[in-house]
Design a protein around this motif. Sequence first.
Motif, PDB file in Angstrom:
ATOM      1  N   PHE A  23       0.826  -1.211   0.000  1.00 46.85           N
ATOM      2  CA  PHE A  23       0.000   0.000   0.000  1.00 46.85           C
ATOM      3  C   PHE A  23       0.862   1.263   0.000  1.00 46.85           C
ATOM      4  O   PHE A  23       0.502   2.273  -0.609  1.00 46.85           O
ATOM      5  CB  PHE A  23      -0.935   0.004   1.211  1.00 46.85           C
ATOM      6  N   VAL A  24       1.994   1.211   0.701  1.00 46.06           N
ATOM      7  CA  VAL A  24       2.865   2.385   0.778  1.00 46.06           C
ATOM      8  C   VAL A  24       3.633   2.584  -0.524  1.00 46.06           C
ATOM      9  O   VAL A  24       3.779   3.714  -1.014  1.00 46.06           O
ATOM     10  CB  VAL A  24       3.850   2.234   1.965  1.00 46.06           C
ATOM     11  N   VAL A  25       4.129   1.502  -1.107  1.00 49.45           N
ATOM     12  CA  VAL A  25       4.995   1.599  -2.285  1.00 49.45           C
ATOM     13  C   VAL A  25       4.197   1.799  -3.566  1.00 49.45           C
ATOM     14  O   VAL A  25       4.703   2.400  -4.532  1.00 49.45           O
ATOM     15  CB  VAL A  25       5.875   0.337  -2.380  1.00 49.45           C
ATOM     16  N   ALA A  26       2.944   1.318  -3.605  1.00 45.35           N
ATOM     17  CA  ALA A  26       2.149   1.358  -4.844  1.00 45.35           C
ATOM     18  C   ALA A  26       2.046   2.760  -5.453  1.00 45.35           C
ATOM     19  O   ALA A  26       2.213   2.902  -6.679  1.00 45.35           O
ATOM     20  CB  ALA A  26       0.760   0.776  -4.586  1.00 45.35           C
ATOM     21  N   PRO A  27       1.777   3.817  -4.677  1.00 45.91           N
ATOM     22  CA  PRO A  27       1.702   5.155  -5.309  1.00 45.91           C
ATOM     23  C   PRO A  27       3.000   5.582  -5.981  1.00 45.91           C
ATOM     24  O   PRO A  27       2.970   6.239  -7.030  1.00 45.91           O
ATOM     25  CB  PRO A  27       1.348   6.076  -4.132  1.00 45.91           C
ATOM     26  N   PHE A  28       4.134   5.208  -5.400  1.00 46.12           N
ATOM     27  CA  PHE A  28       5.418   5.587  -5.999  1.00 46.12           C
ATOM     28  C   PHE A  28       5.669   4.808  -7.291  1.00 46.12           C
ATOM     29  O   PHE A  28       6.190   5.363  -8.266  1.00 46.12           O
ATOM     30  CB  PHE A  28       6.547   5.349  -4.999  1.00 46.12           C
ATOM     31  N   ILE A  29       5.299   3.526  -7.285  1.00 47.47           N
ATOM     32  CA  ILE A  29       5.441   2.737  -8.514  1.00 47.47           C
ATOM     33  C   ILE A  29       4.542   3.298  -9.607  1.00 47.47           C
ATOM     34  O   ILE A  29       4.930   3.409 -10.770  1.00 47.47           O
ATOM     35  CB  ILE A  29       5.116   1.256  -8.233  1.00 47.47           C
ATOM     36  N   TRP A  30       3.320   3.679  -9.231  1.00 45.17           N
ATOM     37  CA  TRP A  30       2.388   4.246 -10.204  1.00 45.17           C
ATOM     38  C   TRP A  30       2.889   5.600 -10.705  1.00 45.17           C
ATOM     39  O   TRP A  30       2.717   5.931 -11.880  1.00 45.17           O
ATOM     40  CB  TRP A  30       1.012   4.379  -9.564  1.00 45.17           C
ATOM     41  N   MET A  31       3.526   6.374  -9.851  1.00 50.04           N
ATOM     42  CA  MET A  31       4.092   7.657 -10.263  1.00 50.04           C
ATOM     43  C   MET A  31       5.179   7.451 -11.317  1.00 50.04           C
ATOM     44  O   MET A  31       5.199   8.141 -12.350  1.00 50.04           O
ATOM     45  CB  MET A  31       4.673   8.380  -9.050  1.00 50.04           C
ATOM     46  N   VAL A  32       6.076   6.500 -11.092  1.00 49.38           N
ATOM     47  CA  VAL A  32       7.131   6.218 -12.058  1.00 49.38           C
ATOM     48  C   VAL A  32       6.526   5.697 -13.361  1.00 49.38           C
ATOM     49  O   VAL A  32       6.964   6.061 -14.461  1.00 49.38           O
ATOM     50  CB  VAL A  32       8.138   5.207 -11.481  1.00 49.38           C
ATOM     51  N   SER A  33       5.497   4.859 -13.247  1.00 51.22           N
ATOM     52  CA  SER A  33       4.849   4.324 -14.441  1.00 51.22           C
ATOM     53  C   SER A  33       4.241   5.436 -15.289  1.00 51.22           C
ATOM     54  O   SER A  33       4.402   5.460 -16.521  1.00 51.22           O
ATOM     55  CB  SER A  33       3.769   3.314 -14.037  1.00 51.22           C
ATOM     56  N   LEU A  34       3.563   6.373 -14.655  1.00 51.83           N
ATOM     57  CA  LEU A  34       2.957   7.478 -15.404  1.00 51.83           C
ATOM     58  C   LEU A  34       4.009   8.386 -16.027  1.00 51.83           C
ATOM     59  O   LEU A  34       3.765   8.989 -17.082  1.00 51.83           O
ATOM     60  CB  LEU A  34       2.046   8.297 -14.485  1.00 51.83           C
ATOM     61  N   SER A  35       5.166   8.486 -15.388  1.00 51.67           N
ATOM     62  CA  SER A  35       6.213   9.342 -15.937  1.00 51.67           C
ATOM     63  C   SER A  35       6.807   8.783 -17.219  1.00 51.67           C
ATOM     64  O   SER A  35       7.540   9.485 -17.927  1.00 51.67           O
ATOM     65  CB  SER A  35       7.325   9.537 -14.906  1.00 51.67           C
ATOM     66  N   LEU A  36       6.515   7.520 -17.543  1.00 50.84           N
ATOM     67  CA  LEU A  36       7.045   6.880 -18.744  1.00 50.84           C
ATOM     68  C   LEU A  36       6.036   6.818 -19.882  1.00 50.84           C
ATOM     69  O   LEU A  36       6.377   6.373 -20.976  1.00 50.84           O
ATOM     70  CB  LEU A  36       7.498   5.444 -18.409  1.00 50.84           C
ATOM     71  N   LYS A  37       4.800   7.271 -19.636  1.00 56.87           N
ATOM     72  CA  LYS A  37       3.721   7.084 -20.602  1.00 56.87           C
ATOM     73  C   LYS A  37       3.393   8.369 -21.353  1.00 56.87           C
ATOM     74  O   LYS A  37       3.540   9.474 -20.811  1.00 56.87           O
ATOM     75  CB  LYS A  37       2.462   6.582 -19.889  1.00 56.87           C
ATOM     76  N   PRO A  38       2.891   8.248 -22.581  1.00 54.20           N
ATOM     77  CA  PRO A  38       2.365   9.418 -23.301  1.00 54.20           C
ATOM     78  C   PRO A  38       0.994   9.786 -22.762  1.00 54.20           C
ATOM     79  O   PRO A  38       0.351   8.994 -22.068  1.00 54.20           O
ATOM     80  CB  PRO A  38       2.294   8.930 -24.750  1.00 54.20           C
ATOM     81  N   PRO A  39       0.496  10.992 -23.058  1.00 50.00           N
ATOM     82  CA  PRO A  39      -0.790  11.433 -22.491  1.00 50.00           C
ATOM     83  C   PRO A  39      -1.950  10.506 -22.799  1.00 50.00           C
ATOM     84  O   PRO A  39      -2.823  10.285 -21.946  1.00 50.00           O
ATOM     85  CB  PRO A  39      -0.997  12.814 -23.129  1.00 50.00           C
ATOM     86  N   GLU A  40      -2.006   9.935 -24.015  1.00 50.85           N
ATOM     87  CA  GLU A  40      -3.155   9.094 -24.356  1.00 50.85           C
ATOM     88  C   GLU A  40      -3.200   7.815 -23.533  1.00 50.85           C
ATOM     89  O   GLU A  40      -4.277   7.280 -23.265  1.00 50.85           O
ATOM     90  CB  GLU A  40      -3.137   8.747 -25.846  1.00 50.85           C
ATOM     91  N   GLU A  41      -2.052   7.316 -23.076  1.00 53.40           N
ATOM     92  CA  GLU A  41      -2.045   6.108 -22.253  1.00 53.40           C
ATOM     93  C   GLU A  41      -2.328   6.419 -20.791  1.00 53.40           C
ATOM     94  O   GLU A  41      -2.800   5.553 -20.055  1.00 53.40           O
ATOM     95  CB  GLU A  41      -0.695   5.392 -22.378  1.00 53.40           C
ATOM     96  N   ILE A  42      -2.020   7.639 -20.361  1.00 48.38           N
ATOM     97  CA  ILE A  42      -2.277   7.997 -18.968  1.00 48.38           C
ATOM     98  C   ILE A  42      -3.762   7.978 -18.672  1.00 48.38           C
ATOM     99  O   ILE A  42      -4.202   7.552 -17.587  1.00 48.38           O
ATOM    100  CB  ILE A  42      -1.665   9.391 -18.667  1.00 48.38           C
ATOM    101  N   PHE A  43      -4.573   8.408 -19.632  1.00 51.63           N
ATOM    102  CA  PHE A  43      -6.014   8.535 -19.416  1.00 51.63           C
ATOM    103  C   PHE A  43      -6.817   7.387 -20.020  1.00 51.63           C
ATOM    104  O   PHE A  43      -8.037   7.463 -20.069  1.00 51.63           O
ATOM    105  CB  PHE A  43      -6.504   9.869 -19.996  1.00 51.63           C
ATOM    106  N   GLN A  44      -6.157   6.340 -20.481  1.00 53.84           N
ATOM    107  CA  GLN A  44      -6.919   5.223 -21.030  1.00 53.84           C
ATOM    108  C   GLN A  44      -7.573   4.427 -19.914  1.00 53.84           C
ATOM    109  O   GLN A  44      -7.118   4.414 -18.768  1.00 53.84           O
ATOM    110  CB  GLN A  44      -6.011   4.321 -21.868  1.00 53.84           C
ATOM    111  N   GLY A  45      -8.658   3.727 -20.266  1.00 60.19           N
ATOM    112  CA  GLY A  45      -9.432   3.022 -19.246  1.00 60.19           C
ATOM    113  C   GLY A  45      -8.760   1.768 -18.730  1.00 60.19           C
ATOM    114  O   GLY A  45      -8.930   1.399 -17.571  1.00 60.19           O
TER     115      GLY A  45
END
Length: 277
Positions: A23-45
């Motif tokens: 639970f503690v690490v998940a937000p940081f992993i998700w932050m790094v994941s979003l930093s690698l994605k283009p805008p269209e993938e960030i908002f995909q379902g």
Amino acid sequence: MKRFRFSLRTVSRHGFLAITTAFVVAPFIWMVSLSLKPPEEIFQGSFSLLPQSWHATQNYSRAMTASPLPRFMLNGVLICTIILALQILVCAPIAYALAKLKFPGRHVLFTLVLVSLLIPSQVLALPLFILAYQLGLLNTYAALVFPFIVSPFGIFLFRQFFNTIPDDIVHAARLDGMSELTIVWRIMLPMAIPALIAFSVFSVVGHWNDLFWPLIAVRSQELMPPPLGLMAFRNEDTGIDYGPLMAGSTIVVAPLVIVFVFAQRWFIEGLTSGGLK
């Protein structure tokens, strides 16, 4: 049967720690994941941890150029270093006096330190703002430093650690002709290195991530620390640019993670051990 119960308790304990860690690490992993994605993938379902098309170069380069992020990082290093140095300079002698000197009102003063630990820093924001205004410190580095020079937590931590150091060491130093301040800096503080490192980690992390007080105290972009500087990616007209924002957040968080990884052994020892083995 006893061995089975012991194993069951061990598995349950480690399972609980693994779940809470996730639970503690998940937000940081998700932050790094979003930093690698283009805008269209960030908002995909659909959910995907790794990007289908890597956009890391664009996001991180924009994070470094869209706003003066290196300047914000340098401000953070400067502010945290000055605050930490002044806190140690002030808190160590106070903690020594509360731990090793006998004087009237010592227990009352320590009680006040404990009470101050219960007061949220936001409660003092208005009187501190008025004081900074009257002193002409607003929108300066001094405004970001002066409210944190005295740390009740630092006094408490050093005092508890100094209490574990035998009084005979202090008496021997006095017999050698050392003054009380010399004893603090040459005897007590070197023996309290684990507590010093633990406090340093708390202090640096707390002030590196502080957004509330810098948001009040400074307006010039040249003085902004990292968390306040990241707000440059917020745009009321075009919306928030999440890719560069997550990339900038990753860059800001990375030094804290690196410092903690290298200092974790002394950090844990400073919170759990005494002055002597």
